[in-house]
Design a protein around this motif. Structure first.
Motif, PDB file in Angstrom:
ATOM      1  N   GLN A   1       0.854  -1.423   0.021  1.00 27.53           N
ATOM      2  CA  GLN A   1      -0.104   0.056   0.147  1.00 27.53           C
ATOM      3  C   GLN A   1       0.873   0.947  -0.056  1.00 27.53           C
ATOM      4  O   GLN A   1       0.404   2.202  -0.620  1.00 27.53           O
ATOM      5  N   ALA A   2       2.244   0.910   0.664  1.00 32.75           N
ATOM      6  CA  ALA A   2       2.674   2.144   1.094  1.00 32.75           C
ATOM      7  C   ALA A   2       3.920   2.696   0.116  1.00 32.75           C
ATOM      8  O   ALA A   2       3.968   3.907  -0.700  1.00 32.75           O
TER       9      ALA A   2
ATOM     10  N   ALA B   1      -6.146   1.784   2.232  1.00 35.97           N
ATOM     11  CA  ALA B   1      -5.605   2.821   2.355  1.00 35.97           C
ATOM     12  C   ALA B   1      -5.931   3.821   4.134  1.00 35.97           C
ATOM     13  O   ALA B   1      -5.241   4.233   5.175  1.00 35.97           O
ATOM     14  N   ALA B   2      -6.693   3.247   4.802  1.00 34.72           N
ATOM     15  CA  ALA B   2      -7.211   3.885   6.336  1.00 34.72           C
ATOM     16  C   ALA B   2      -6.663   2.711   7.766  1.00 34.72           C
ATOM     17  O   ALA B   2      -6.239   3.336   8.213  1.00 34.72           O
TER      18      ALA B   2
ATOM     19  N   ASP C   1      -2.662   3.943   7.149  1.00 32.44           N
ATOM     20  CA  ASP C   1      -2.769   5.267   7.953  1.00 32.44           C
ATOM     21  C   ASP C   1      -3.358   5.088   9.659  1.00 32.44           C
ATOM     22  O   ASP C   1      -2.458   5.652  10.118  1.00 32.44           O
ATOM     23  N   GLY C   2      -3.692   4.057   9.864  1.00 32.95           N
ATOM     24  CA  GLY C   2      -3.751   3.905  11.329  1.00 32.95           C
ATOM     25  C   GLY C   2      -2.519   3.290  11.885  1.00 32.95           C
ATOM     26  O   GLY C   2      -2.578   3.259  12.671  1.00 32.95           O
TER      27      GLY C   2
ATOM     28  N   LEU D   1       0.135   3.075  10.532  1.00 34.59           N
ATOM     29  CA  LEU D   1       1.966   3.455  10.658  1.00 34.59           C
ATOM     30  C   LEU D   1       3.245   3.722  11.221  1.00 34.59           C
ATOM     31  O   LEU D   1       3.975   3.298  10.974  1.00 34.59           O
TER      32      LEU D   1
END
Length: 115
Positions: free
Chosen positions: A23-24, A83-84, A87-88, A90
């Motif tokens: 994802q990153a 994605a969510a 973000d949580g 990371l």
């Protein structure tokens, strides 16, 4: 893609760690995932094979090397979940350490891969 199949794919820690890096980063070679997760190549490949069979990732072969990325046909709702989740997670372990090891990897491949 069925939601149950997708969420089962996320249910394993190794698969989730691979997906967060993909994802990153967009696309990674198996050697990069092995280095980042500090796990043996057969274990990483087995989990990537599961993700590929589930339609979550797609592979691209380049000689002896195999590169993975999120499947381009992944539904938007599944991309939003990834994605969510990224973000949580990371700045949490082990995901932060995975990203740091990947960033510190010497001789990361560009278009050709490492040994």
């Amino acid at each position: 893609m069925e939601a149950e199949q997708f969420f089962r794919s996320l249910g394993d820690g190794t698969r989730l760690r691979c997906l967060m890096l993909l994802q990153a980063e967009g696309e990674l070679c198996v050697c990069e995932l092995t280095h980042a997760l500090d796990l043996p190549q057969p274990r990483i490949s087995r989990h990537l094979g599961h993700l590929r069979s589930a339609g979550v990732v797609q592979d691209r072969r380049d000689g002896y090397w195999v590169h993975y990325r999120l499947h381009p046909d992944l539904p938007e709702w599944a991309r939003a979940v990834l994605a969510a989740t990224a973000d949580g997670l990371l700045h949490r372990e082990p995901w932060a350490a995975d990203a740091a090891r990947l960033a510190a990897m010497p001789n990361r491949p560009a278009n050709s891969c490492c040994a």
